[in-house]
Motif scaffolding. Structure first.
Motif, PDB file in Angstrom:
ATOM      1  N   ARG A   1       4.273 -32.981  46.594  1.00 22.45           N
ATOM      2  CA  ARG A   1       3.463 -32.596  47.857  1.00 22.45           C
ATOM      3  C   ARG A   1       4.542 -32.841  48.949  1.00 22.45           C
ATOM      4  O   ARG A   1       5.167 -33.854  48.975  1.00 22.45           O
ATOM      5  N   CYS A   2       4.608 -31.888  49.945  1.00 26.15           N
ATOM      6  CA  CYS A   2       5.255 -32.129  51.042  1.00 26.15           C
ATOM      7  C   CYS A   2       4.533 -32.968  51.986  1.00 26.15           C
ATOM      8  O   CYS A   2       3.373 -32.598  52.194  1.00 26.15           O
ATOM      9  N   ILE A   3       5.286 -34.024  52.458  1.00 19.85           N
ATOM     10  CA  ILE A   3       4.326 -34.816  53.401  1.00 19.85           C
ATOM     11  C   ILE A   3       4.454 -34.405  54.936  1.00 19.85           C
ATOM     12  O   ILE A   3       3.596 -34.864  55.641  1.00 19.85           O
ATOM     13  N   ASP A   4       4.912 -33.202  55.150  1.00 18.35           N
ATOM     14  CA  ASP A   4       4.773 -32.570  56.366  1.00 18.35           C
ATOM     15  C   ASP A   4       3.767 -31.388  56.394  1.00 18.35           C
ATOM     16  O   ASP A   4       3.171 -31.469  57.423  1.00 18.35           O
ATOM     17  N   CYS A   5       3.962 -30.698  55.499  1.00 17.51           N
ATOM     18  CA  CYS A   5       2.848 -29.444  55.558  1.00 17.51           C
ATOM     19  C   CYS A   5       1.929 -29.454  54.360  1.00 17.51           C
ATOM     20  O   CYS A   5       0.733 -28.775  54.399  1.00 17.51           O
ATOM     21  N   GLY A   6       1.888 -30.526  53.363  1.00 21.28           N
ATOM     22  CA  GLY A   6       0.828 -30.575  52.592  1.00 21.28           C
ATOM     23  C   GLY A   6       0.922 -29.812  51.003  1.00 21.28           C
ATOM     24  O   GLY A   6       0.428 -29.619  50.431  1.00 21.28           O
TER      25      GLY A   6
ATOM     26  N   ASN B   1      13.864 -29.065  48.897  1.00 25.12           N
ATOM     27  CA  ASN B   1      13.278 -28.773  50.272  1.00 25.12           C
ATOM     28  C   ASN B   1      11.985 -28.065  49.829  1.00 25.12           C
ATOM     29  O   ASN B   1      11.711 -27.339  48.784  1.00 25.12           O
ATOM     30  N   CYS B   2      11.039 -28.238  50.784  1.00 29.49           N
ATOM     31  CA  CYS B   2       9.551 -27.643  50.709  1.00 29.49           C
ATOM     32  C   CYS B   2       9.762 -26.129  50.790  1.00 29.49           C
ATOM     33  O   CYS B   2      10.349 -25.706  51.551  1.00 29.49           O
ATOM     34  N   PRO B   3       9.401 -25.319  49.843  1.00 29.17           N
ATOM     35  CA  PRO B   3       9.466 -23.820  49.737  1.00 29.17           C
ATOM     36  C   PRO B   3       8.695 -23.388  50.937  1.00 29.17           C
ATOM     37  O   PRO B   3       9.100 -22.458  51.306  1.00 29.17           O
ATOM     38  N   ARG B   4       7.783 -23.990  51.696  1.00 28.68           N
ATOM     39  CA  ARG B   4       7.206 -23.467  52.868  1.00 28.68           C
ATOM     40  C   ARG B   4       7.746 -23.994  54.159  1.00 28.68           C
ATOM     41  O   ARG B   4       7.887 -22.914  54.968  1.00 28.68           O
ATOM     42  N   CYS B   5       7.967 -25.080  54.505  1.00 24.21           N
ATOM     43  CA  CYS B   5       8.208 -25.671  55.612  1.00 24.21           C
ATOM     44  C   CYS B   5       9.759 -26.296  55.817  1.00 24.21           C
ATOM     45  O   CYS B   5      10.344 -26.527  56.659  1.00 24.21           O
ATOM     46  N   ASN B   6      10.484 -26.163  54.530  1.00 26.72           N
ATOM     47  CA  ASN B   6      11.797 -26.745  54.412  1.00 26.72           C
ATOM     48  C   ASN B   6      12.158 -28.054  54.478  1.00 26.72           C
ATOM     49  O   ASN B   6      13.259 -28.617  54.760  1.00 26.72           O
TER      50      ASN B   6
HETATM   51 ZN    ZN Z   1       6.364 -28.517  53.718  1.00 34.35          ZN
END
Ligand code: ZN
Length: 558
Positions: A6-11, A22-27
């Motif tokens: 789980r991305c701690i920035d965008c969930g 890297n997070c596929p959504r927000c990098n």
């Molecule tokens: Zn993210």
């Protein structure tokens, strides 16, 4: 086994793959593994009964799909040792040492290397890059060697040569970077990018954080089994696991406490523990960006560009985002950041070795210096249970703490006609130690107190020591042996310390023997008056750690 990242920035959640950083959504590179805690809470405590005490007993909570027994070096499962002597000295009986020195390469980084290399091997990765202040590269090298993974180890030129040689011994390529650790990380990162190699990302490496959690799991199980009749893992009960009041660790980049605090949080989510321990993260004064940010209540830490410390392992000048993440966790546990000097750390290292038989590396001694500081400040209470992370080798540090005269040489003379070989040996040995050591008499009715004072004296030099367990015995002993110094307890049944003092002062032969009174008692003005002029020093029993006590002893026996 199911878990997501789980991305701690965008969930956003995604499946785990080691090379996807890297997070596929927000990098964002800041992501965490998340497990099915409800399901694991039901099954894990029962499973534990049948598993060996090593890191893989918590495999449901690790990001490796199939743990590969062929890669293991016996990681995790380190002992939790009660520091009985330190406890007495500090007046805190419940101090425990999580002895990470007993990992395969002697540091807690073995957990990180074991889990990361297992995950990389599972993903078919054959080459990797890591920047290190020493221990991480040694751990990675050992596990990479086992897994057939090539490691490029970027170290600063300040890393002790013995550590560099050990890295090379495992077959890793050592790349010496003349610059700070933060610069070494940048060079490593650029190298990995150019060659498209897997790179250890410090605290952003999922496997590293996850591996560190196992320290929390283990110590909670270990503390519980010492105090609860049905310890966890016996398959019978679901009693809560115990946590310490404090967990203390020295930090460089801060990954350890970040992972360990996640471990405690997961135990709480699974209702296996009730209370999170307060976490104390200790830095060295010469490189303490996180302590400064904490004390200034700043949201981010200002990087230290030129760390000033001999303890190279702790010289991360720029903690980056670890600081706000760790500060939030530490705030939630009512813990703190604190710093100590290099000298405090070296002193603590010496005390630890002499009092407990544990030789830690200076980086680990920093946590013990932190413990001493927090106890003295009254922040850690005498009833608190404390666990300290202890790790590392001592090899490169001897010059700092022992000076040049730490060994004595026995040079045997050539045997001459007039001398037998035994006489030559005796003459040589007489130069090793003088025939007579200063004589100290310890008078105390508590055997623990006598043992503690004896241990402190022995750890600081050569003394001949006698003990008396009551006042009557003391008077007889002092009259017979004429010690150079008496360390006297006041509160003893029948003949108390005041009476002993009166008896000594009444006789000419014993009147001039110096006396240090060691007492746990708050003295009344009248009692202080009785001691006035009769003794050389008055020490509170909790004060034995202080240099003042030893200075006093040294002055009086000269
Ligand atoms: Zn993210």
């Amino acid at each position: 086994m199911s878990f997501v990242i789980r991305c701690i920035d965008c969930g956003h959640t995604a499946p785990y793959f080691p090379t996807s950083t890297n997070c596929p959504r927000c990098n964002s590179q800041w992501r965490e593994a998340e497990y099915d805690y409800d399901a694991i809470a039901k099954s894990l405590p029962l499973q534990l009964a049948n598993r060996p005490f090593d890191l893989w007993r918590y495999r449901e909570l690790l990001p490796v799909r199939n743990a590969n027994p062929a890669l293991t070096l016996g990681e995790g499962g380190t002992p939790l040792i009660q520091a009985v002597n330190l406890g007495m000295m500090l007046g805190c009986p419940n101090i425990f040492i999580k002895d990470e020195r007993q990992g395969p390469t002697g540091s807690f980084k073995d957990r990180q290397a074991a889990v990361t290399i297992a995950a990389l091997k599972e993903a078919g990765i054959t080459e990797m890059v890591a920047a290190s202040t020493g221990n991480v590269a040694i751990s990675y090298s050992a596990y990479a060697a086992r897994a057939g993974i090539k490691l490029w180890a970027f170290v600063t030129s300040l890393v002790p040569a013995v550590k560099m040689r050990e890295i090379a011994l495992y077959g890793s390529q050592v790349v010496k970077v003349t610059g700070s650790y933060d610069q070494a990380k940048q060079v490593a990162s650029e190298f990995a990018r150019q060659r498209n190699l897997y790179q250890d990302m410090g605290a952003r490496t999922i496997t590293s954080i996850e591996a560190m959690k196992t320290i929390a799991f283990e110590l909670a199980e270990q503390l519980t089994s010492r105090t609860v009749s049905h310890p966890p893992g016996n398959g019978k009960s679901r009693s809560l696991w115990r946590t310490p009041d404090w967990y203390i660790q020295s930090i460089s980049g801060g990954m350890g406490p970040l992972g360990i605090s996640k471990g405690f949080l997961e135990l709480k989510k699974m209702h296996l523990i009730e209370k999170l321990p307060a976490i104390a993260a200790i830095q060295v004064d010469g490189c303490s960006p996180m302590v400064k940010a904490w004390k200034d209540k700043a949201e981010t830490a200002t990087p230290v560009t030129s760390p000033r410390t001999h303890i190279e392992t702790l010289a991360t000048g720029d903690p980056g985002r670890v600081y706000p993440l760790l500060a939030k966790r530490i705030q939630e546990t009512h813990g703190l950041f604190e710093s100590v000097s290099d000298e405090d750390a070296f002193r603590a290292m010496h005390v630890l070795a002499k009092m407990e038989g544990i030789s830690a590396e200076p980086a680990a001694a920093v946590s013990f210096a932190g413990l001493f500081k927090l106890v003295r400040a009254g922040i850690i209470k005498s009833t608190d249970t404390v666990v300290i992370n202890c790790t590392g080798h001592t090899m490169p540090t001897e010059p700092y703490i022992l000076g040049d005269n730490w060994a004595r040489n026995v040079v045997l003379p050539a045997t001459s006609m007039e001398e037998t070989p035994q006489e030559g040996l005796l003459a040589a040995l007489s130069r090793v130690a003088p025939e007579r050591f200063p004589h100290v008499a310890i008078v105390d009715d508590s055997p623990e107190a006598r043992r503690l004072i004896r241990r402190i004296l022995q750890s600081q030099g050569n003394f001949s020591i006698s003990e008396a367990e009551d006042g009557k015995q003391a008077i007889a002993l002092i009259e017979k042996e004429h010690p150079d110094l008496v360390i006297l307890d006041l509160m003893m049944p029948d003949v108390d310390g005041f009476a002993v003092l009166d008896a000594l002062k009444a006789k000419e032969e014993t009147a001039s023997i110096p006396v240090i009174v060691a007492t746990a008692k708050e003295l009344t003005p009248d009692e202080k008056g009785r001691l006035s002029g009769q003794i050389q020093a008055l020490m509170q029993k909790g004060d034995f750690l202080s240099d003042e006590f030893l200075d006093e002893v040294r002055t009086l026996i000269k």
